[in-house]
Design an enzyme around this catalytic site. Structure first.
Site, mmCIF file in Angstrom:
data_model
loop_
_atom_site.group_PDB
_atom_site.id
_atom_site.type_symbol
_atom_site.label_atom_id
_atom_site.label_comp_id
_atom_site.label_asym_id
_atom_site.label_seq_id
_atom_site.Cartn_x
_atom_site.Cartn_y
_atom_site.Cartn_z
ATOM 1 N N ARG A 76 22.199 -20.314 -38.680
ATOM 2 C CA ARG A 76 22.354 -20.492 -37.228
ATOM 3 C C ARG A 76 22.638 -19.183 -36.507
ATOM 4 O O ARG A 76 22.405 -19.066 -35.305
ATOM 5 C CB ARG A 76 23.421 -21.557 -36.964
ATOM 6 C CG ARG A 76 22.975 -22.931 -37.465
ATOM 7 C CD ARG A 76 24.003 -24.000 -37.147
ATOM 8 N NE ARG A 76 25.177 -23.910 -37.963
ATOM 9 C CZ ARG A 76 25.369 -24.585 -39.097
ATOM 10 N NH1 ARG A 76 24.446 -25.397 -39.545
ATOM 11 N NH2 ARG A 76 26.483 -24.445 -39.782
ATOM 12 N N GLU A 113 35.213 -23.498 -44.759
ATOM 13 C CA GLU A 113 36.022 -24.643 -44.334
ATOM 14 C C GLU A 113 35.686 -25.841 -45.239
ATOM 15 O O GLU A 113 36.504 -26.682 -45.517
ATOM 16 C CB GLU A 113 35.648 -24.947 -42.882
ATOM 17 C CG GLU A 113 36.564 -25.830 -42.123
ATOM 18 C CD GLU A 113 35.974 -26.145 -40.747
ATOM 19 O OE1 GLU A 113 34.924 -25.571 -40.389
ATOM 20 O OE2 GLU A 113 36.558 -26.981 -40.063
HETATM 21 P P1 AMP Z 1 33.826 -19.826 -41.247
HETATM 22 O O1 AMP Z 1 33.431 -18.952 -42.383
HETATM 23 O O2 AMP Z 1 34.859 -20.834 -41.648
HETATM 24 O O3 AMP Z 1 34.205 -19.045 -40.016
HETATM 25 O O4 AMP Z 1 32.568 -20.715 -40.909
HETATM 26 C C1 AMP Z 1 31.600 -20.297 -40.052
HETATM 27 C C2 AMP Z 1 30.242 -20.730 -40.492
HETATM 28 O O5 AMP Z 1 30.188 -22.090 -40.874
HETATM 29 C C3 AMP Z 1 29.261 -20.599 -39.369
HETATM 30 O O6 AMP Z 1 28.050 -20.170 -39.929
HETATM 31 C C4 AMP Z 1 29.163 -21.981 -38.776
HETATM 32 O O7 AMP Z 1 27.832 -22.241 -38.432
HETATM 33 C C5 AMP Z 1 29.618 -22.903 -39.870
HETATM 34 N N1 AMP Z 1 30.676 -23.849 -39.485
HETATM 35 C C6 AMP Z 1 31.925 -23.908 -39.992
HETATM 36 N N2 AMP Z 1 32.630 -24.886 -39.450
HETATM 37 C C7 AMP Z 1 31.845 -25.478 -38.552
HETATM 38 C C8 AMP Z 1 32.021 -26.564 -37.639
HETATM 39 N N3 AMP Z 1 33.155 -27.255 -37.554
HETATM 40 N N4 AMP Z 1 30.983 -26.858 -36.826
HETATM 41 C C9 AMP Z 1 29.832 -26.169 -36.901
HETATM 42 N N5 AMP Z 1 29.606 -25.157 -37.744
HETATM 43 C C10 AMP Z 1 30.599 -24.807 -38.559
#
Ligand code: AMP
Length: 189
Positions: A76, A113
């Site tokens: 994305r 996450e």
């Molecule tokens: P993080 O590494 O936890 O900051 O996760 C960010 C990545 O995971 C990004 O590429 C987001 O597209 C995706 N992502 C994580 N959590 C979500 C969420 N609640 N909604 C949408 N995309 C998420």
């Protein structure tokens, strides 16, 4: 006086953009796992006029940054990263999931996450001293963008900042990116 009025008008426009972007982003509960409120940005990207306003705001924020490269995170982050690179006159570098890049690459694993993941970039995609912006659609825990930033630094690039369309503030991703410039447009508590 005039500057003050202009700044206030700018702030008003930014506030309105954040409201419009939040209205356009759809939240899907329990995706991809129970308890995760997934922010679906496809409902934003299908709106051409709003997408242009988002890109205009991002361009405005980073246009003085003298960037050599924009790194977009699969998948994305490509949606925002590639057009932003073009607008800023910078090169675009994809940070991809493990096993997708054909050439010599550096890689890193990190916690998500909802699980564990790896990220890779081509070794020759960043030159020593390149000024680099890391871009993704959303900042959650910060693990993904931190990993991309680390890969850039391992290749001798300078991470100028991180840019996101949305940020889930409760997950405190900024802590993982402390010391860097961070831009996010739609902030969720
Ligand atoms: P993080 O590494 O936890 O900051 O996760 C960010 C990545 O995971 C990004 O590429 C987001 O597209 C995706 N992502 C994580 N959590 C979500 C969420 N609640 N909604 C949408 N995309 C998420």
């Amino acid at each position: 006086m005039r500057l003050g009025a202009e700044a206030r008008e700018d702030e008003r426009l930014v506030g309105r953009l954040e409201t419009d972007v939040k209205r356009a982003i759809r939240t899907i509960p329990d995706y991809p796992k129970k308890g995760i409120p997934f922010k679906d940005l496809t409902t934003l990207w299908r709106n051409g006029k709003l997408t242009r306003r988002v890109m205009d705001a991002m361009e405005k924020r980073w246009k003085g940054a003298r960037l050599d490269k924009v790194v977009g995170i699969e998948a994305r982050g490509f949606i925002v990263g590639a057009p932003l690179a073009d607008r800023l006159g910078a090169g675009f570098v994809p940070a991809r999931k493990v096993g997708k890049l054909p050439g010599s690459k550096v890689s890193m694993n990190y916690e998500l996450e909802y699980g564990r993941q790896g990220l890779e970039i081509h070794t020759d995609s960043i030159s020593k001293g390149d000024r680099v912006l890391v871009v993704d659609d959303l900042l959650a825990t910060g693990g993904t963008s931190r990993a991309a930033g680390t890969l850039v630094e391992r290749l001798g690039g300078k991470v100028v900042g991180f840019a996101f369309v949305a940020e889930l503030r409760s997950l405190k991703g900024r802590r993982k990116l402390s010391g860097y410039e961070i831009y996010s447009l739609a902030k969720y508590d």
